[in-house]
Write a protein that holds these residues in place. Structure first.
Motif, mmCIF file in Angstrom:
data_model
loop_
_atom_site.group_PDB
_atom_site.id
_atom_site.type_symbol
_atom_site.label_atom_id
_atom_site.label_comp_id
_atom_site.label_asym_id
_atom_site.label_seq_id
_atom_site.Cartn_x
_atom_site.Cartn_y
_atom_site.Cartn_z
ATOM 1 N N ALA A 70 0.832 -1.207 0.000
ATOM 2 C CA ALA A 70 0.000 0.000 0.000
ATOM 3 C C ALA A 70 0.865 1.256 0.000
ATOM 4 N N GLY A 71 1.953 1.236 0.770
ATOM 5 C CA GLY A 71 2.848 2.387 0.802
ATOM 6 C C GLY A 71 3.528 2.627 -0.534
ATOM 7 N N ILE A 72 3.934 1.550 -1.204
ATOM 8 C CA ILE A 72 4.574 1.667 -2.521
ATOM 9 C C ILE A 72 3.591 2.248 -3.538
ATOM 10 N N LEU A 73 2.360 1.751 -3.541
ATOM 11 C CA LEU A 73 1.364 2.243 -4.497
ATOM 12 C C LEU A 73 0.982 3.692 -4.209
ATOM 13 N N ALA A 74 0.844 4.045 -2.930
ATOM 14 C CA ALA A 74 0.533 5.432 -2.583
ATOM 15 C C ALA A 74 1.666 6.357 -3.022
ATOM 16 N N THR A 75 2.900 5.881 -2.873
ATOM 17 C CA THR A 75 4.055 6.675 -3.289
ATOM 18 C C THR A 75 4.093 6.840 -4.801
ATOM 19 N N GLY A 76 4.030 5.714 -5.521
ATOM 20 C CA GLY A 76 4.205 5.755 -6.971
ATOM 21 C C GLY A 76 3.023 6.322 -7.730
ATOM 22 N N VAL A 77 1.810 5.920 -7.351
ATOM 23 C CA VAL A 77 0.624 6.307 -8.117
ATOM 24 C C VAL A 77 0.139 7.700 -7.725
ATOM 25 N N LEU A 78 0.001 7.950 -6.418
ATOM 26 C CA LEU A 78 -0.582 9.221 -5.975
ATOM 27 C C LEU A 78 0.470 10.315 -5.762
ATOM 28 N N ALA A 79 1.381 10.089 -4.829
ATOM 29 C CA ALA A 79 2.293 11.155 -4.404
ATOM 30 C C ALA A 79 3.266 11.569 -5.502
ATOM 31 N N ILE A 80 3.686 10.620 -6.353
ATOM 32 C CA ILE A 80 4.643 10.951 -7.412
ATOM 33 C C ILE A 80 3.959 11.013 -8.779
ATOM 34 N N ALA A 163 -3.768 18.327 -8.714
ATOM 35 C CA ALA A 163 -2.411 17.895 -8.368
ATOM 36 C C ALA A 163 -2.163 18.071 -6.874
ATOM 37 N N ALA A 164 -2.614 19.199 -6.319
ATOM 38 C CA ALA A 164 -2.453 19.434 -4.888
ATOM 39 C C ALA A 164 -3.233 18.407 -4.078
ATOM 40 N N VAL A 165 -4.446 18.069 -4.530
ATOM 41 C CA VAL A 165 -5.263 17.058 -3.849
ATOM 42 C C VAL A 165 -4.562 15.703 -3.878
ATOM 43 N N SER A 166 -4.042 15.324 -5.047
ATOM 44 C CA SER A 166 -3.363 14.041 -5.178
ATOM 45 C C SER A 166 -2.122 13.974 -4.285
ATOM 46 N N GLY A 167 -1.356 15.067 -4.239
ATOM 47 C CA GLY A 167 -0.160 15.087 -3.402
ATOM 48 C C GLY A 167 -0.486 14.965 -1.920
ATOM 49 N N ALA A 168 -1.520 15.688 -1.481
ATOM 50 C CA ALA A 168 -1.910 15.629 -0.073
ATOM 51 C C ALA A 168 -2.435 14.245 0.297
ATOM 52 N N LEU A 169 -3.305 13.694 -0.562
ATOM 53 C CA LEU A 169 -3.861 12.367 -0.304
ATOM 54 C C LEU A 169 -2.765 11.306 -0.326
ATOM 55 N N VAL A 185 13.723 2.745 -0.039
ATOM 56 C CA VAL A 185 13.343 1.540 -0.784
ATOM 57 C C VAL A 185 11.914 1.674 -1.310
ATOM 58 N N ARG A 186 11.037 2.197 -0.493
ATOM 59 C CA ARG A 186 9.646 2.393 -0.922
ATOM 60 C C ARG A 186 9.574 3.336 -2.126
ATOM 61 N N THR A 187 10.384 4.387 -2.107
ATOM 62 C CA THR A 187 10.414 5.317 -3.233
ATOM 63 C C THR A 187 10.969 4.642 -4.479
ATOM 64 N N ALA A 188 12.016 3.834 -4.303
ATOM 65 C CA ALA A 188 12.601 3.122 -5.445
ATOM 66 C C ALA A 188 11.587 2.193 -6.099
ATOM 67 N N TRP A 189 10.767 1.507 -5.309
ATOM 68 C CA TRP A 189 9.716 0.649 -5.858
ATOM 69 C C TRP A 189 8.583 1.479 -6.459
ATOM 70 N N GLY A 190 8.324 2.643 -5.881
ATOM 71 C CA GLY A 190 7.208 3.457 -6.361
ATOM 72 C C GLY A 190 7.476 4.126 -7.695
ATOM 73 N N LEU A 191 8.718 4.492 -7.973
ATOM 74 C CA LEU A 191 9.036 5.213 -9.198
ATOM 75 C C LEU A 191 8.669 4.454 -10.482
ATOM 76 N N ALA A 233 15.434 14.724 -4.080
ATOM 77 C CA ALA A 233 14.330 15.390 -3.388
ATOM 78 C C ALA A 233 13.325 14.377 -2.857
ATOM 79 N N TYR A 234 13.036 13.320 -3.624
ATOM 80 C CA TYR A 234 12.063 12.324 -3.173
ATOM 81 C C TYR A 234 12.585 11.529 -1.980
ATOM 82 N N VAL A 235 13.860 11.190 -1.986
ATOM 83 C CA VAL A 235 14.435 10.483 -0.844
ATOM 84 C C VAL A 235 14.282 11.340 0.416
ATOM 85 N N ALA A 236 14.570 12.636 0.287
ATOM 86 C CA ALA A 236 14.442 13.533 1.446
ATOM 87 C C ALA A 236 12.984 13.714 1.849
ATOM 88 N N TYR A 237 12.099 13.942 0.882
ATOM 89 C CA TYR A 237 10.699 14.242 1.176
ATOM 90 C C TYR A 237 9.979 13.059 1.809
#
Length: 327
Positions: A70-80, A163-169, A185-191, A233-237
């Protein structure tokens, strides 16, 4: 309360994200918008997956729980993925100033989603004041006229708001997933999921890679958004989300316009207006109000115990008096 690691992540993501709006606007002269985003994620995915493959053990790389997935999908699909696709498309219809302001609604929207999806993140009345001060400061820094902000292409502003809604969610969903793998690692899988999504949207919209005009400026813009405003930036964020929570992490989007303005002054010879300086101070005031909530009374309790009566723990909140939990 933010520790030193979280503050480092905050500073790094603010600085690196600061050039995103300028680089995106420059790159859109040479790339179709969704193809630009997709290529950005292709490069970032290859670099970050290669990095974690070398620096992490097999056990650290493999998702093992539903929360990890769920964390990987939220990272890759929504946040990024979706956030950047909407942001880059929306910037075709709005100035960088308007885009920065509309996207700065992200920190305002984050507590709304957190109130519904999270039990451990809430925004107090003082926090609301700090948030509104920060948003007001962003508007002063960017400084578009009311006619420019309220008029123009409503379609572009609607896309930027999405875009702001997607980033916040996405940020709140990552926090809710409670993943057991590291944020890097989660970011690497999400990209790769972000790349797949944006390539699909690019193809569906009829974009063609043959429309790209390869110039030194195009390569520079792509390199910046892929490596600096991407990988680093994504690793830091996303590390900041794990360390400080979604609400405080998304405050970086109040600092981004400040960094962009100062960068334009230092590197491009752009002027900084008096109104922008007032905006800097207003954003600082907003952070001061938010930061004042982080005072831990239990740390000063030993020094204050004898001077101020009974120990703090002997007092009860109104909720506890009514039989509530006091959370």
């Amino acid at each position: 309360m933010m520790d030193r690691r979280a503050l480092l992540f905050f500073a790094a993501s603010s600085l690196l994200f600061g050039g995103t709006f300028v680089a995106a606007k420059a790159g859109l002269e040479y790339f179709p918008p969704l193809a630009f985003v997709a290529l950005r994620f292709d490069i970032a995915a290859v670099v970050l997956l290669g990095y974690v493959a070398v620096t992490r053990s097999r056990g650290e790389l493999v998702p093992r729980t539903r929360g990890d997935v769920a964390g990987i999908l939220a990272t890759g699909v929504l946040a990024i993925g979706l956030t950047n696709a909407l942001l880059f498309v929306g910037q075709q219809y709005a100035t960088s100033a308007v885009a920065a302001i509309v996207f700065s609604l992200n920190p305002i929207l984050t507590p709304v989603f957190a109130a519904v999806l999270l039990s451990d993140e809430r925004l107090s009345a003082r926090g609301v004041v700090g948030m509104l001060l920060g948003l007001g400061g962003v508007i002063l820094v960017v400084g578009p006229s009311p006619a420019l902000l309220l008029g123009g292409d409503a379609f572009g502003k609607a896309i930027l708001l999405a875009a702001a809604v997607s980033g916040a969610l996405g940020a709140v969903s990552i926090r809710r997933a409670n993943s057991s793998i590291s944020s890097t690692v989660r970011t690497a899988w999400g990209l790769p999921f972000a790349a797949l999504l944006t390539h699909s949207l690019s193809t569906a919209s009829g974009e063609s890679l043959s429309a790209i005009v390869w110039t030194p400026e195009a390569v520079l813009a792509l390199g910046y958004v892929a490596l600096f405003a991407g990988v680093l930036a994504y690793v830091a964020y996303f590390g900041l989300i794990d360390s400080a929570g979604a609400i405080h992490a998304n405050l970086v989007f109040y600092v981004v316009p400040v960094v962009s303005t100062i960068g334009g002054w230092a590197l491009l010879g752009e002027t900084i207006s008096t109104l922008a300086i007032v905006g800097f101070l207003t954003i600082f005031a907003g952070f001061a109000v938010l930061g004042s909530e982080s005072i831990d009374l239990h740390r000063i309790y030993p020094a204050a115990r004898n001077r101020h009566g009974p120990p703090i723990d002997q007092f009860v909140t109104l909720d506890e008096a009514r039989g509530g939990s006091g959370d």
